[in-house]
Design a protein around this motif. Sequence first.
Motif, PDB file in Angstrom:
ATOM      1  N   GLY A 391     -14.115  57.052  -2.469  1.00 56.06           N
ATOM      2  CA  GLY A 391     -13.287  56.554  -1.375  1.00 56.06           C
ATOM      3  C   GLY A 391     -12.000  55.895  -1.823  1.00 56.06           C
ATOM      4  O   GLY A 391     -11.254  55.375  -0.986  1.00 56.06           O
ATOM      5  N   ASP A 392     -11.708  55.887  -3.115  1.00 57.52           N
ATOM      6  CA  ASP A 392     -10.513  55.205  -3.623  1.00 57.52           C
ATOM      7  C   ASP A 392      -9.739  56.164  -4.521  1.00 57.52           C
ATOM      8  O   ASP A 392     -10.159  56.471  -5.648  1.00 57.52           O
ATOM      9  CB  ASP A 392     -10.918  53.946  -4.398  1.00 57.52           C
ATOM     10  CG  ASP A 392      -9.754  53.011  -4.634  1.00 57.52           C
ATOM     11  OD1 ASP A 392      -8.740  53.445  -5.204  1.00 57.52           O
ATOM     12  OD2 ASP A 392      -9.851  51.819  -4.245  1.00 57.52           O
ATOM     13  N   LEU A 393      -8.588  56.636  -4.040  1.00 56.71           N
ATOM     14  CA  LEU A 393      -7.783  57.586  -4.810  1.00 56.71           C
ATOM     15  C   LEU A 393      -7.193  56.956  -6.060  1.00 56.71           C
ATOM     16  O   LEU A 393      -6.969  57.650  -7.061  1.00 56.71           O
ATOM     17  CB  LEU A 393      -6.675  58.153  -3.921  1.00 56.71           C
ATOM     18  CG  LEU A 393      -7.156  59.045  -2.764  1.00 56.71           C
ATOM     19  CD1 LEU A 393      -5.990  59.427  -1.866  1.00 56.71           C
ATOM     20  CD2 LEU A 393      -7.850  60.285  -3.301  1.00 56.71           C
ATOM     21  N   LEU A 394      -6.933  55.658  -6.022  1.00 56.69           N
ATOM     22  CA  LEU A 394      -6.420  55.004  -7.231  1.00 56.69           C
ATOM     23  C   LEU A 394      -7.467  55.017  -8.330  1.00 56.69           C
ATOM     24  O   LEU A 394      -7.147  55.300  -9.501  1.00 56.69           O
ATOM     25  CB  LEU A 394      -6.005  53.565  -6.904  1.00 56.69           C
ATOM     26  CG  LEU A 394      -5.517  52.734  -8.105  1.00 56.69           C
ATOM     27  CD1 LEU A 394      -4.267  53.365  -8.719  1.00 56.69           C
ATOM     28  CD2 LEU A 394      -5.239  51.297  -7.685  1.00 56.69           C
ATOM     29  N   LYS A 436      -1.836  56.584   2.247  1.00 58.58           N
ATOM     30  CA  LYS A 436      -1.694  55.253   2.820  1.00 58.58           C
ATOM     31  C   LYS A 436      -2.483  54.250   1.974  1.00 58.58           C
ATOM     32  O   LYS A 436      -3.622  54.500   1.595  1.00 58.58           O
ATOM     33  CB  LYS A 436      -2.215  55.264   4.263  1.00 58.58           C
ATOM     34  CG  LYS A 436      -2.080  53.928   4.964  1.00 58.58           C
ATOM     35  CD  LYS A 436      -2.614  54.002   6.381  1.00 58.58           C
ATOM     36  CE  LYS A 436      -2.486  52.651   7.071  1.00 58.58           C
ATOM     37  NZ  LYS A 436      -3.008  52.709   8.474  1.00 58.58           N
ATOM     38  N   GLY A 437      -1.860  53.132   1.690  1.00 55.91           N
ATOM     39  CA  GLY A 437      -2.514  52.109   0.886  1.00 55.91           C
ATOM     40  C   GLY A 437      -2.260  52.210  -0.603  1.00 55.91           C
ATOM     41  O   GLY A 437      -2.767  51.383  -1.370  1.00 55.91           O
ATOM     42  N   TRP A 438      -1.498  53.203  -1.025  1.00 57.90           N
ATOM     43  CA  TRP A 438      -1.186  53.320  -2.454  1.00 57.90           C
ATOM     44  C   TRP A 438      -0.327  52.127  -2.873  1.00 57.90           C
ATOM     45  O   TRP A 438       0.551  51.686  -2.129  1.00 57.90           O
ATOM     46  CB  TRP A 438      -0.453  54.626  -2.719  1.00 57.90           C
ATOM     47  CG  TRP A 438      -0.230  54.899  -4.177  1.00 57.90           C
ATOM     48  CD1 TRP A 438       0.879  54.591  -4.911  1.00 57.90           C
ATOM     49  CD2 TRP A 438      -1.143  55.519  -5.080  1.00 57.90           C
ATOM     50  NE1 TRP A 438       0.725  54.979  -6.211  1.00 57.90           N
ATOM     51  CE2 TRP A 438      -0.522  55.566  -6.355  1.00 57.90           C
ATOM     52  CE3 TRP A 438      -2.418  56.053  -4.950  1.00 57.90           C
ATOM     53  CZ2 TRP A 438      -1.140  56.111  -7.473  1.00 57.90           C
ATOM     54  CZ3 TRP A 438      -3.040  56.609  -6.066  1.00 57.90           C
ATOM     55  CH2 TRP A 438      -2.398  56.639  -7.307  1.00 57.90           C
ATOM     56  N   PRO A 439      -0.570  51.544  -4.067  1.00 61.85           N
ATOM     57  CA  PRO A 439       0.210  50.373  -4.502  1.00 61.85           C
ATOM     58  C   PRO A 439       1.712  50.661  -4.501  1.00 61.85           C
ATOM     59  O   PRO A 439       2.160  51.733  -4.921  1.00 61.85           O
ATOM     60  CB  PRO A 439      -0.299  50.104  -5.916  1.00 61.85           C
ATOM     61  CG  PRO A 439      -1.656  50.730  -5.960  1.00 61.85           C
ATOM     62  CD  PRO A 439      -1.598  51.911  -5.044  1.00 61.85           C
ATOM     63  N   VAL A 444       0.824  44.553  -6.853  1.00 61.52           N
ATOM     64  CA  VAL A 444      -0.224  45.115  -6.005  1.00 61.52           C
ATOM     65  C   VAL A 444      -1.162  45.993  -6.830  1.00 61.52           C
ATOM     66  O   VAL A 444      -2.387  45.955  -6.655  1.00 61.52           O
ATOM     67  CB  VAL A 444       0.405  45.912  -4.852  1.00 61.52           C
ATOM     68  CG1 VAL A 444      -0.679  46.596  -4.022  1.00 61.52           C
ATOM     69  CG2 VAL A 444       1.246  45.007  -3.972  1.00 61.52           C
ATOM     70  N   LEU A 445      -0.607  46.776  -7.741  1.00 61.55           N
ATOM     71  CA  LEU A 445      -1.440  47.603  -8.612  1.00 61.55           C
ATOM     72  C   LEU A 445      -2.378  46.739  -9.447  1.00 61.55           C
ATOM     73  O   LEU A 445      -3.572  47.034  -9.573  1.00 61.55           O
ATOM     74  CB  LEU A 445      -0.561  48.456  -9.516  1.00 61.55           C
ATOM     75  CG  LEU A 445      -1.305  49.248 -10.597  1.00 61.55           C
ATOM     76  CD1 LEU A 445      -2.168  50.330  -9.962  1.00 61.55           C
ATOM     77  CD2 LEU A 445      -0.327  49.855 -11.606  1.00 61.55           C
ATOM     78  N   SER A 446      -1.851  45.662 -10.020  1.00 63.43           N
ATOM     79  CA  SER A 446      -2.672  44.777 -10.843  1.00 63.43           C
ATOM     80  C   SER A 446      -3.823  44.186 -10.042  1.00 63.43           C
ATOM     81  O   SER A 446      -4.963  44.123 -10.515  1.00 63.43           O
ATOM     82  CB  SER A 446      -1.800  43.659 -11.431  1.00 63.43           C
ATOM     83  OG  SER A 446      -2.572  42.782 -12.227  1.00 63.43           O
ATOM     84  N   ASP A 447      -3.552  43.773  -8.805  1.00 62.96           N
ATOM     85  CA  ASP A 447      -4.606  43.200  -7.966  1.00 62.96           C
ATOM     86  C   ASP A 447      -5.667  44.241  -7.623  1.00 62.96           C
ATOM     87  O   ASP A 447      -6.866  43.943  -7.607  1.00 62.96           O
ATOM     88  CB  ASP A 447      -4.002  42.623  -6.689  1.00 62.96           C
ATOM     89  CG  ASP A 447      -3.118  41.407  -6.952  1.00 62.96           C
ATOM     90  OD1 ASP A 447      -3.270  40.803  -8.037  1.00 62.96           O
ATOM     91  OD2 ASP A 447      -2.291  41.065  -6.093  1.00 62.96           O
ATOM     92  N   ARG A 448      -5.226  45.472  -7.334  1.00 56.26           N
ATOM     93  CA  ARG A 448      -6.184  46.527  -7.015  1.00 56.26           C
ATOM     94  C   ARG A 448      -7.069  46.840  -8.221  1.00 56.26           C
ATOM     95  O   ARG A 448      -8.282  47.080  -8.083  1.00 56.26           O
ATOM     96  CB  ARG A 448      -5.434  47.789  -6.572  1.00 56.26           C
ATOM     97  CG  ARG A 448      -4.817  47.711  -5.185  1.00 56.26           C
ATOM     98  CD  ARG A 448      -5.846  47.982  -4.094  1.00 56.26           C
ATOM     99  NE  ARG A 448      -6.459  49.281  -4.241  1.00 56.26           N
ATOM    100  CZ  ARG A 448      -5.925  50.424  -3.810  1.00 56.26           C
ATOM    101  NH1 ARG A 448      -4.750  50.415  -3.190  1.00 56.26           N
ATOM    102  NH2 ARG A 448      -6.569  51.574  -3.972  1.00 56.26           N
TER     103      ARG A 448
END
Length: 491
Positions: A391-394, A436-439, A444-448
């Motif tokens: 469920g998470d593309l990142l 949608k929701g990509w950093p 934001v990337l670091s937090d994800r």
Amino acid sequence: MADDDKNPAREIITGYAQSHFRYFRTADGTVYAQRNGHPVARPIRSQGTTGSHRQELMVGLFKDGVGVFNGTAMKEALDLIEALALTEDVQPVHIRVAPGYDGATWLDLGRSDGLSVRIHPTGWDIQTPDPREVCWRRTQLTGELPLPVKDTNGKGIDLLMRLCNFATAETECLAIAWLIGCLGPSVPVPAPFLTGPQGAGKSTGGRMLVRIIEGMSGDLRRAPKDEENLIAAVAAGWVTALDNLSHMTPDLSDAMCCIVTGAENVKRALFTDGDVFRVGYRRPLLLTGIDVGVIRPDLAERLLPLRLERPQVRRTEAELWSDFAEVLPVILGSLLDLTVQVRAAEADIPTDLRMADFAHLCAQLDAATGLGALAAYRASLDDLNDDVIEGDLLAQTVLKHAAGIEPGAEERMTSAEWLHCLTGLYTGEDCRPLPKGWPTTGKVLSDRLKRLQPTLAARGVLIDWGRSNAARYIEIARPAAPPPPEQEAAF
């Protein structure tokens, strides 16, 4: 008699109250009243429909022939009693389960006579607890449990499994472990998530598990629309069961994490400007639903998926619940017997799992019965990691990039450089649009990535943060494969 020689009504009420009730306060300053020799306590300011102390005081004064008093006298007496009680010792109140003396725990049967179950290291007994050892608090959510049956020889567990539609033996042992965990007042347990196809009896199975702990009045409820109502419902009962979840917002997901592992909420007290009151809660949580969509990593570590299958033979609701109510005393007795065995079993504490207390309970259950609960728990967490990644593309993109890193090697870049790298990897040569929701920034990337860190570590990708030459970096590494065990030479 002159008016000056008469006792004011408030003094008569206060004298009667202090001779028939014990008053004490909790750590948050709430004053409770406890009838002498009875374990159930009521807050003296309660106006609840389950019976307030004001009501029981008025009834006692009337039945004992002391008199009927007006509201002003009663208010003045209760104000004085509350002020005096604030100088008394602090004692906690409990809902449904409570710690006791000498390593024992108590289970409130919800009966008017106060009879409860004392679970101690050598067995369990039905008795009325000493009011100074255990103070029960009752609400509208506190249902009555039947008197459990002694010496069932495990018959109740078999009866429960026949009534439920659990898909595998592994699912059954995890459900048993959760029920045992619900009888512990200080052990956080993951939230069972009953899943399965439509018609698998998820709601019915959830009700059965809840009613073993909460009685036949226990039921499932819809998830409240806001966190405040959810906390109010959680604080008023022991097991909180939410039915038919189809979507889980980030706020609801965070609230569920707090319910499972414990948290405290502070709110402004009503009719005051600066005073506050505290609501602490840690409760067993149960969920049902076919699919809740994307599961956040922190909640996934606190879930316990229990899969059900469609029954081959259907039964009417009336027949099913009549049979369940009939065997509930046996089920509860068998659960108490098994709880004593599990608590007496010795097992190592798994140190690699977040819910270490529950993992230890599973290991104790295995030592006592050999069911394989710990292996089933590990497998369920592994399945949840797959759900998070799917469920998470990142997360999928990070794993794709990490596949190109040699085992034992690592890559270091700033968060902005990682964002550029992972974005380019996702969009590819055809420059497909970002989801949608990509950093959007390195922060934001670091937090994800911090949220995904445990999930990715379970797949052999380690993420760490550091600083070099006054610049912060993020490191993604793949640990080297462990060397094969040395084989003894044959002679």
